[in-house]
Structures are given as C-alpha cells and as structure tokens.
Design an enzyme around this catalytic site. Structure first.
Site, mmCIF file in Angstrom:
data_model
loop_
_atom_site.group_PDB
_atom_site.id
_atom_site.type_symbol
_atom_site.label_atom_id
_atom_site.label_comp_id
_atom_site.label_asym_id
_atom_site.label_seq_id
_atom_site.Cartn_x
_atom_site.Cartn_y
_atom_site.Cartn_z
ATOM 1 C CG ASP A 64 -1.812 1.201 1.306
ATOM 2 O OD1 ASP A 64 -1.695 2.233 0.524
ATOM 3 O OD2 ASP A 64 -2.815 1.133 2.112
ATOM 4 C CG ASN A 91 0.629 3.100 -12.417
ATOM 5 O OD1 ASN A 91 0.236 3.799 -13.158
ATOM 6 N ND2 ASN A 91 0.128 1.879 -12.058
ATOM 7 C CE1 TYR A 157 -6.729 10.873 -10.312
ATOM 8 C CE2 TYR A 157 -7.081 12.427 -12.072
ATOM 9 C CZ TYR A 157 -6.596 11.277 -11.644
ATOM 10 O OH TYR A 157 -6.007 10.381 -12.477
ATOM 11 C CE LYS A 161 -3.192 11.265 -10.602
ATOM 12 N NZ LYS A 161 -2.252 9.823 -10.540
ATOM 13 C CB ILE A 192 -5.892 5.597 -20.165
ATOM 14 C CG1 ILE A 192 -4.974 6.823 -20.529
ATOM 15 C CG2 ILE A 192 -5.170 4.072 -20.602
ATOM 16 C CD1 ILE A 192 -4.442 6.900 -21.710
ATOM 17 C CB THR A 194 -7.421 1.640 -16.896
ATOM 18 O OG1 THR A 194 -7.949 2.870 -16.148
ATOM 19 C CG2 THR A 194 -5.966 2.132 -17.827
HETATM 20 P P1 NAI Z 1 -6.343 1.372 -12.394
HETATM 21 O O1 NAI Z 1 -7.434 1.513 -11.357
HETATM 22 O O2 NAI Z 1 -6.566 0.266 -13.458
HETATM 23 O O3 NAI Z 1 -4.989 1.290 -11.799
HETATM 24 C C1 NAI Z 1 -4.753 1.371 -10.445
HETATM 25 C C2 NAI Z 1 -3.778 0.499 -9.541
HETATM 26 O O4 NAI Z 1 -3.404 1.034 -8.395
HETATM 27 C C3 NAI Z 1 -4.759 -0.705 -9.157
HETATM 28 O O5 NAI Z 1 -4.121 -2.069 -9.405
HETATM 29 C C4 NAI Z 1 -4.906 -0.587 -7.887
HETATM 30 O O6 NAI Z 1 -5.126 -1.592 -6.991
HETATM 31 C C5 NAI Z 1 -3.484 0.180 -7.150
HETATM 32 N N1 NAI Z 1 -3.739 1.113 -6.179
HETATM 33 C C6 NAI Z 1 -4.645 1.939 -5.981
HETATM 34 N N2 NAI Z 1 -4.239 2.550 -4.647
HETATM 35 C C7 NAI Z 1 -3.073 1.853 -4.129
HETATM 36 C C8 NAI Z 1 -2.497 1.985 -2.972
HETATM 37 N N3 NAI Z 1 -2.952 2.880 -1.960
HETATM 38 N N4 NAI Z 1 -1.344 1.191 -2.727
HETATM 39 C C9 NAI Z 1 -1.015 0.337 -3.935
HETATM 40 N N5 NAI Z 1 -1.713 0.250 -4.755
HETATM 41 C C10 NAI Z 1 -3.038 0.972 -4.965
HETATM 42 O O7 NAI Z 1 -6.210 2.550 -13.207
HETATM 43 P P2 NAI Z 1 -5.053 3.197 -14.244
HETATM 44 O O8 NAI Z 1 -5.695 4.163 -14.953
HETATM 45 O O9 NAI Z 1 -4.261 2.144 -14.593
HETATM 46 O O10 NAI Z 1 -4.452 4.425 -13.279
HETATM 47 C C11 NAI Z 1 -2.750 4.231 -12.953
HETATM 48 C C12 NAI Z 1 -2.475 5.473 -12.741
HETATM 49 O O11 NAI Z 1 -2.724 6.384 -13.920
HETATM 50 C C13 NAI Z 1 -3.277 6.249 -11.574
HETATM 51 O O12 NAI Z 1 -2.259 7.180 -10.880
HETATM 52 C C14 NAI Z 1 -4.215 7.248 -12.483
HETATM 53 O O13 NAI Z 1 -4.444 8.290 -11.464
HETATM 54 C C15 NAI Z 1 -3.342 7.819 -13.686
HETATM 55 N N6 NAI Z 1 -4.240 8.256 -14.616
HETATM 56 C C16 NAI Z 1 -5.011 7.393 -15.378
HETATM 57 C C17 NAI Z 1 -5.700 8.004 -16.276
HETATM 58 C C18 NAI Z 1 -7.046 7.152 -17.021
HETATM 59 O O14 NAI Z 1 -7.809 7.546 -17.761
HETATM 60 N N7 NAI Z 1 -7.186 5.834 -16.692
HETATM 61 C C19 NAI Z 1 -5.795 9.375 -16.780
HETATM 62 C C20 NAI Z 1 -4.665 9.898 -15.917
HETATM 63 C C21 NAI Z 1 -3.943 9.378 -15.114
#
Ligand code: NAI
Length: 254
Positions: A64, A91, A157, A161, A192, A194
């Site tokens: 975490d 990430n 958010y 960011k 994205i 996801t």
């Molecule tokens: P996602 O929800 O698929 O992946 C996020 C991952 O982070 C998950 O596997 C989750 O279990 C993990 N996570 C969350 N909180 C955590 C914590 N406290 N400790 C450890 N792991 C934790 O989402 P995505 O889109 O892959 O997100 C990755 C990054 O990209 C994030 O920082 C998000 O803010 C950023 N992002 C995503 C965008 C999008 O459109 N999907 C756009 C801009 C930024």
C-alpha cells in the site's frame, strides 16, 4: 528495437492492472527485471506470472503506497534480492470523479491525496536514495491531464495530480544539484481505457464526450502510456529530467 532497458531493475507500483500492468509487461519485454507491487497482492502476482510465462523476470509484493513502513519493506527486499534499482514507476493512484468541491469531505480529500501524492512522495524519496547508491536511474511519476487543467467534480484529484507534477520538478532539481545520476519526470495520461474509467466508459454518452475532447479521436490504451514510460525509463532519454510527458491524444492542446 529490443532490449531498451536490458539489465535494469524496475519497481512498479499499482502494477496489478491498467497502466501499471501494461508498463510492467513492456519493461520486462525490453529486458528489465520487474518488481510489481499493488495493494491487491493477487493482481500484482498475476502480472508477475504473466511476465514469467512470457520468458521475462519478475516477482510481486503486496504494497500500500500510503504506508511508509511498506515502502521500507519493499526497499529492504530490493536491497536483499536484486541488489540494485534503476527505474521507479510511481503509478498507483485513485480517482474520485464526480464529487463537487462543495460535497467533498476532508476524508475523501485525504484518501485521494494519500495515494496520489504521499505515495509518490515516498516512492520518489526512497527511490532516489537507493538509486544514488548505484550511480543513478530514472523515476517516472504518474500525474494526469488533470494535473495540468481543471475538471468539474475533481478537486481532490486535480490537487493531487498538480502536486505530483511540481513534486517531480523539485526532486529533479535536487538530483541535479547532488549530481547523483537520478532523473525524475512525470507522465500525463489523457483518457485511458482502464479499470479506473470502466464505469464511465460503459456509458456511451460519457465515452462519446471523451472522444470528442480528444483530437486524435479515440480513447487511449494502457500501452500508449507504457510506450512513453519505456522511453523515459531507458537511456534514450538521458538528457530529460524535470519534464512533463503529456500522452493525451491532444486533449490539453485545445
Ligand atoms: P487502475 O485502477 O486500473 O490501476 C490503479 C492500480 O493502483 C490498481 O491496480 C490499484 O489496485 C492500485 N492502487 C490504488 N491505490 C493503491 C495504493 N494505495 N497502494 C497500492 N496500490 C494501489 O487505473 P489506471 O488508469 O491504470 O491508473 C494508473 C495511474 O494512472 C493512476 O495514478 C491514475 O490516476 C493515472 N491516470 C489514469 C488515467 C486514466 O484515464 N485511466 C488518466 C490520467 C492518469
């Protein structure tokens, strides 16, 4: 081109899904040994298994990112096992889309900022410390288009960011002052496909709006971000630090 990060060791947080998983697979394919962490141990393990099954090198740990003791455990494990570190991809993150400022509680604000800012702060701090011991490396912090422009229903958010973007620049300057060989950059994804967006993307009107705001005319894929991270992680970007790599299909050009 192959082997673009051959022989390097990478730590990837939030590697159990979405952008973190795609980047883990990409860096491993290009020769890195990857430590995949996530607070969901099962999904982190799944990513590591996918890499190993494809012939790459990886292992997984539960982590975490909001918990400093867990960061210390991850770095102790890296020191004991891989004995070096070249790439940190900070990430892991959470969103709270749709909650207006007037409805945002202090608890919600802290939840988002703990993961998105404090997690990145700790990963950058401990990452620099270990990388400096072996001559440097590359830290890539995930910000967002919403670290550059505002959005309605996103104050926590947006703040988190935006903080990542400038935390990154400050850290890059300090590494330059120390001449420790560590580069620190941010990536700024647009919309994205996801898990984070899954619900909104099921809504055709929301999906159409996102596409209409993206000049390239499509939703981005996790691989679009992984490709940018690979560049920043590799020595091809050796003159780049304190920079923002925007990967948004043109969203912020409007
Ligand atoms: P996602 O929800 O698929 O992946 C996020 C991952 O982070 C998950 O596997 C989750 O279990 C993990 N996570 C969350 N909180 C955590 C914590 N406290 N400790 C450890 N792991 C934790 O989402 P995505 O889109 O892959 O997100 C990755 C990054 O990209 C994030 O920082 C998000 O803010 C950023 N992002 C995503 C965008 C999008 O459109 N999907 C756009 C801009 C930024």
């Amino acid at each position: 081109m192959t082997g673009r990060v051959e022989g390097k060791v990478a730590l990837i947080t939030g590697g159990g899904s979405g952008i973190g998983r795609a980047t883990s697979l990409t860096l491993a394919r290009e020769g890195a040994t990857v430590l995949v962490t996530d607070y969901r141990e099962d999904t982190a393990q799944e990513t590591a298994s996918m890499i190993v099954e494809a012939g790459g090198k990886a292992r997984a740990m539960a982590q975490d990112v909001t918990d400093e003791a867990q960061w210390q455990a991850v770095f102790a494990s890296l020191r004991a096992t891989e004995k070096r570190l070249d790439i940190v991809f900070n990430n892991a993150g959470v969103s709270n889309n749709g909650i207006l400022l007037s409805d945002t509680t202090l608890e919600q604000w802290r939840h988002v900022n703990a993961a998105n800012v404090e997690g990145v702060f700790l990963g950058t701090k401990y990452g620099i410390e270990m990388m400096a011991e072996t001559g440097g490396g590359s830290i890539i912090n995930v910000s967002s288009i919403y670290g550059k422009v505002g959005a309605i229903g996103s104050v926590s958010y947006n703040a988190s960011k935006g903080a990542v973007c400038l935390l990154t620049k400050g850290a890059a300057l300090e590494c330059g002052k120390e001449q420790n060989g560590v580069r620190v950059n941010s990536v700024h994804p647009g919309f994205i496909e996801t898990g984070m967006n899954a619900e909104r993307l099921k809504d055709n009107a929301a999906r159409d709006w996102m596409i209409s705001r993206t000049p390239i005319g499509r939703i981005g894929m996790p691989q679009d971000i992984a490709n940018g991270v690979l560049f920043l992680a590799s020595d091809e970007s050796s003159f780049i630090t304190g920079a923002e790599l925007v990967i948004d299909g043109g969203f912020t050009a409007i």
